[in-house]
Design a protein around this motif. Structure first.
Motif, short mmCIF file in Angstrom:
data_model
loop_
_atom_site.label_atom_id
_atom_site.label_comp_id
_atom_site.label_asym_id
_atom_site.label_seq_id
_atom_site.Cartn_x
_atom_site.Cartn_y
_atom_site.Cartn_z
N PRO A 31 22.49 58.35 -5.12
CA PRO A 31 23.08 58.01 -3.63
C PRO A 31 23.97 59.98 -3.26
O PRO A 31 24.35 60.73 -3.88
CB PRO A 31 24.36 56.89 -4.38
CG PRO A 31 24.16 57.42 -6.09
CD PRO A 31 22.81 57.66 -6.28
N PHE A 32 23.35 59.71 -2.03
CA PHE A 32 23.84 60.93 -1.52
C PHE A 32 24.85 60.83 -0.03
O PHE A 32 24.73 59.41 0.64
CB PHE A 32 22.44 61.79 -0.85
CG PHE A 32 21.32 61.30 -0.23
CD1 PHE A 32 21.90 61.66 1.08
CD2 PHE A 32 20.46 60.36 -0.40
CE1 PHE A 32 20.47 61.23 2.03
CE2 PHE A 32 19.92 59.80 0.72
CZ PHE A 32 19.81 60.81 1.70
N GLU A 33 25.29 62.29 0.61
CA GLU A 33 25.87 62.25 1.95
C GLU A 33 25.64 62.90 2.41
O GLU A 33 24.99 64.13 1.76
CB GLU A 33 27.57 62.14 1.55
CG GLU A 33 27.79 63.06 0.83
CD GLU A 33 29.42 63.85 1.03
OE1 GLU A 33 29.59 62.61 0.79
OE2 GLU A 33 29.97 64.64 0.63
N VAL A 34 25.64 63.07 3.98
CA VAL A 34 25.12 64.92 4.27
C VAL A 34 26.18 64.47 5.26
O VAL A 34 26.56 63.03 6.50
CB VAL A 34 23.51 63.87 5.06
CG1 VAL A 34 23.01 65.39 5.95
CG2 VAL A 34 22.26 63.49 4.37
N ASN A 35 26.41 65.13 6.15
CA ASN A 35 27.37 65.84 6.75
C ASN A 35 27.14 67.40 8.04
O ASN A 35 26.52 68.44 7.08
CB ASN A 35 28.79 66.21 6.33
CG ASN A 35 29.54 65.14 5.42
OD1 ASN A 35 30.09 63.75 6.88
ND2 ASN A 35 29.02 64.78 4.30
N ALA A 36 27.83 67.70 8.45
CA ALA A 36 27.40 69.29 9.54
C ALA A 36 28.29 69.40 9.15
O ALA A 36 29.68 68.81 9.66
CB ALA A 36 26.98 68.71 10.60
#
Length: 168
Positions: A31-36
């Motif tokens: 499980p991962f998240e992606v953000n700028a």
């Protein structure tokens, strides 16, 4: 499901490189998240993210940045979690970004992969998680075993290629 790996990039222009990490983690069921977030344009948000990541269950942070590449180091300065830096190719073929990431002061380490090495960053994150998660360790072992099988298959295919002076 809560993220245990966080992928942070300086801007969405880094997504074509970082997509390899996203696809790998997805395939490996991590499980991962992606953000700028930008170390220069949103410094308060970067600090808040880094300080709150552990409490949210994040175990490893992958931070990508090009040019001055301050993002991984700024994140590492505000957390005790492992940070993996991915230098993004831009100016000077990514050498400037790589040098910015690897030249951290004592006490603020950032693990660094090669220029545009998002896939290796994801694998390294998985290796770190596998230290305490046997299911992840098993998936990692299966993945690594598959790497050898790809080379064996490649050699079988090369054996079928014919040239006049080729002797194998």
């Amino acid at each position: 499901m809560d993220a245990i790996v966080s992928i942070i990039m300086g801007s969405t222009s880094d997504l074509p490189v970082m997509e390899k990490a996203c696809k790998f983690l997805d395939e490996m069921q991590i499980p991962f998240e992606v953000n700028a977030l930008s170390a220069h344009r949103t410094p308060d948000a970067v600090e808040a993210f880094a300080k709150g990541a552990k409490a949210r269950g994040i175990k490893v942070i992958i931070a990508a940045a090009g040019m001055a590449a301050a993002l991984p180091g700024v994140i590492a300065a505000s957390t005790t979690l492992p940070v993996i830096g991915v230098p993004i190719k831009g100016m000077l073929d990514g050498l400037d970004a790589m040098l910015s990431i690897i030249q951290m002061p004592p006490g603020i380490p950032v693990a660094t992969v090669g220029v545009n090495g998002a896939m290796n960053a994801a694998i390294l994150a998985m290796e770190m998680i596998a230290l305490t998660d046997e299911q992840v360790a098993q998936r990692l072992a299966e993945y690594k075993a598959g790497l050898g099988k790809k080379i064996e298959k490649a050699n079988q295919e090369l054996a079928e290629v014919k040239y006049t002076w080729k002797v194998n």
